[in-house]
Design a protein around this motif. Structure first.
Motif, PDB file in Angstrom:
ATOM      1  N   THR A   1       0.742  -1.186  -0.064  1.00  0.00           N
ATOM      2  CA  THR A   1      -0.013  -0.079   0.077  1.00  0.00           C
ATOM      3  C   THR A   1       0.767   1.266   0.008  1.00  0.00           C
ATOM      4  OG1 THR A   1      -1.754  -1.061   1.166  1.00  0.00           O
ATOM      5  CG2 THR A   1      -1.773   1.247   1.339  1.00  0.00           C
ATOM      6  N   ILE A   2       1.897   1.252   0.761  1.00  0.00           N
ATOM      7  CA  ILE A   2       2.826   2.364   0.758  1.00  0.00           C
ATOM      8  C   ILE A   2       3.562   2.622  -0.560  1.00  0.00           C
ATOM      9  CG2 ILE A   2       4.853   3.312   2.011  1.00  0.00           C
ATOM     10  CD1 ILE A   2       4.141   1.952   4.338  1.00  0.00           C
TER      11      ILE A   2
ATOM     12  N   ASP B   1      -0.146   8.296   7.605  1.00  0.00           N
ATOM     13  CA  ASP B   1      -1.661   8.127   8.099  1.00  0.00           C
ATOM     14  C   ASP B   1      -1.517   6.355   7.952  1.00  0.00           C
ATOM     15  OD1 ASP B   1      -2.083  10.662   8.524  1.00  0.00           O
ATOM     16  OD2 ASP B   1      -3.261  10.924   6.451  1.00  0.00           O
ATOM     17  N   ILE B   2      -1.270   5.930   6.959  1.00  0.00           N
ATOM     18  CA  ILE B   2      -1.467   4.476   6.600  1.00  0.00           C
ATOM     19  C   ILE B   2      -0.671   3.774   7.766  1.00  0.00           C
ATOM     20  CG2 ILE B   2      -1.168   2.428   5.256  1.00  0.00           C
ATOM     21  CD1 ILE B   2      -1.492   4.504   2.768  1.00  0.00           C
TER      22      ILE B   2
ATOM     23  N   GLU C   1       2.346   1.997  -3.459  1.00  0.00           N
ATOM     24  CA  GLU C   1       1.248   2.600  -4.375  1.00  0.00           C
ATOM     25  C   GLU C   1       1.238   4.253  -4.117  1.00  0.00           C
ATOM     26  OE1 GLU C   1      -2.051   0.598  -3.746  1.00  0.00           O
ATOM     27  OE2 GLU C   1      -1.471  -1.505  -4.376  1.00  0.00           O
ATOM     28  N   SER C   2       1.567   4.745  -2.895  1.00  0.00           N
ATOM     29  CA  SER C   2       1.439   6.121  -2.631  1.00  0.00           C
ATOM     30  C   SER C   2       2.592   6.844  -2.852  1.00  0.00           C
ATOM     31  CB  SER C   2       0.805   6.459  -1.070  1.00  0.00           C
ATOM     32  OG  SER C   2       0.579   7.549  -0.825  1.00  0.00           O
ATOM     33  N   ASP C   3       2.404   8.164  -3.294  1.00  0.00           N
ATOM     34  CA  ASP C   3       3.488   9.167  -3.637  1.00  0.00           C
ATOM     35  C   ASP C   3       3.471  10.276  -2.257  1.00  0.00           C
ATOM     36  OD1 ASP C   3       4.777   7.719  -5.533  1.00  0.00           O
ATOM     37  OD2 ASP C   3       3.296   8.682  -7.107  1.00  0.00           O
ATOM     38  N   ASP C   4       2.400  10.068  -1.796  1.00  0.00           N
ATOM     39  CA  ASP C   4       1.937  11.321  -0.655  1.00  0.00           C
ATOM     40  C   ASP C   4       2.541  10.840   0.725  1.00  0.00           C
ATOM     41  OD1 ASP C   4       1.017  13.273   0.656  1.00  0.00           O
ATOM     42  OD2 ASP C   4      -1.143  12.764   0.581  1.00  0.00           O
ATOM     43  N   THR C   5       3.574  11.645   1.065  1.00  0.00           N
ATOM     44  CA  THR C   5       4.232  11.159   2.257  1.00  0.00           C
ATOM     45  C   THR C   5       3.160  11.387   3.491  1.00  0.00           C
ATOM     46  OG1 THR C   5       4.970  13.632   2.710  1.00  0.00           O
ATOM     47  CG2 THR C   5       6.649  11.714   1.655  1.00  0.00           C
ATOM     48  N   ASP C   6       2.315  12.319   3.476  1.00  0.00           N
ATOM     49  CA  ASP C   6       1.291  12.301   4.727  1.00  0.00           C
ATOM     50  C   ASP C   6       0.356  11.212   4.553  1.00  0.00           C
ATOM     51  OD1 ASP C   6       2.164  14.751   5.525  1.00  0.00           O
ATOM     52  OD2 ASP C   6       0.922  16.205   4.127  1.00  0.00           O
ATOM     53  N   HIS C   7       0.131  10.682   3.388  1.00  0.00           N
ATOM     54  CA  HIS C   7      -0.823   9.613   3.129  1.00  0.00           C
ATOM     55  C   HIS C   7      -0.200   8.303   3.645  1.00  0.00           C
ATOM     56  CE1 HIS C   7      -3.030   6.264   0.720  1.00  0.00           C
ATOM     57  NE2 HIS C   7      -4.018   6.978   1.484  1.00  0.00           N
ATOM     58  N   MET C   8       1.131   8.313   3.460  1.00  0.00           N
ATOM     59  CA  MET C   8       1.906   7.115   3.936  1.00  0.00           C
ATOM     60  C   MET C   8       1.992   7.062   5.644  1.00  0.00           C
ATOM     61  SD  MET C   8       5.280   6.999   1.587  1.00  0.00           S
ATOM     62  CE  MET C   8       5.203   7.044   0.095  1.00  0.00           C
TER      63      MET C   8
END
Length: 75
Positions: free
Chosen positions: A14-15, A26-27, A17-24
């Protein structure tokens, strides 16, 4: 323990797949909370080391890709 390892592998996918550090962030925080992983525990260390290695590999691949693009532009 294999269920925990599978959960960590899913977290890392999941990490990636993300490019947004804030989203990472949170996950990761949600994963730690849901699995009751406490700082300084063995599980915490395993997860953080896995994430660090994975993110380092991801950044390395991106840098190499950018270098290749720039080299191709100059050829």
């Amino acid at each position: 323990m294999s269920n925990f390892i599978n959960s960590v592998e899913a977290l890392i996918e999941t990490i990636l797949e993300s490019d947004d550090t804030d989203h990472m962030e949170d996950i990761i925080a949600l994963f730690m909370y849901n699995n009751k992983v406490m700082p300084a525990s063995d599980e915490f260390k395993i997860i953080m080391e896995s994430i660090a290695v994975t993110l380092c590999e991801k950044m390395t691949k991106r840098v190499i890709t950018k270098f290749r693009e720039h080299i191709d532009e100059y050829e």
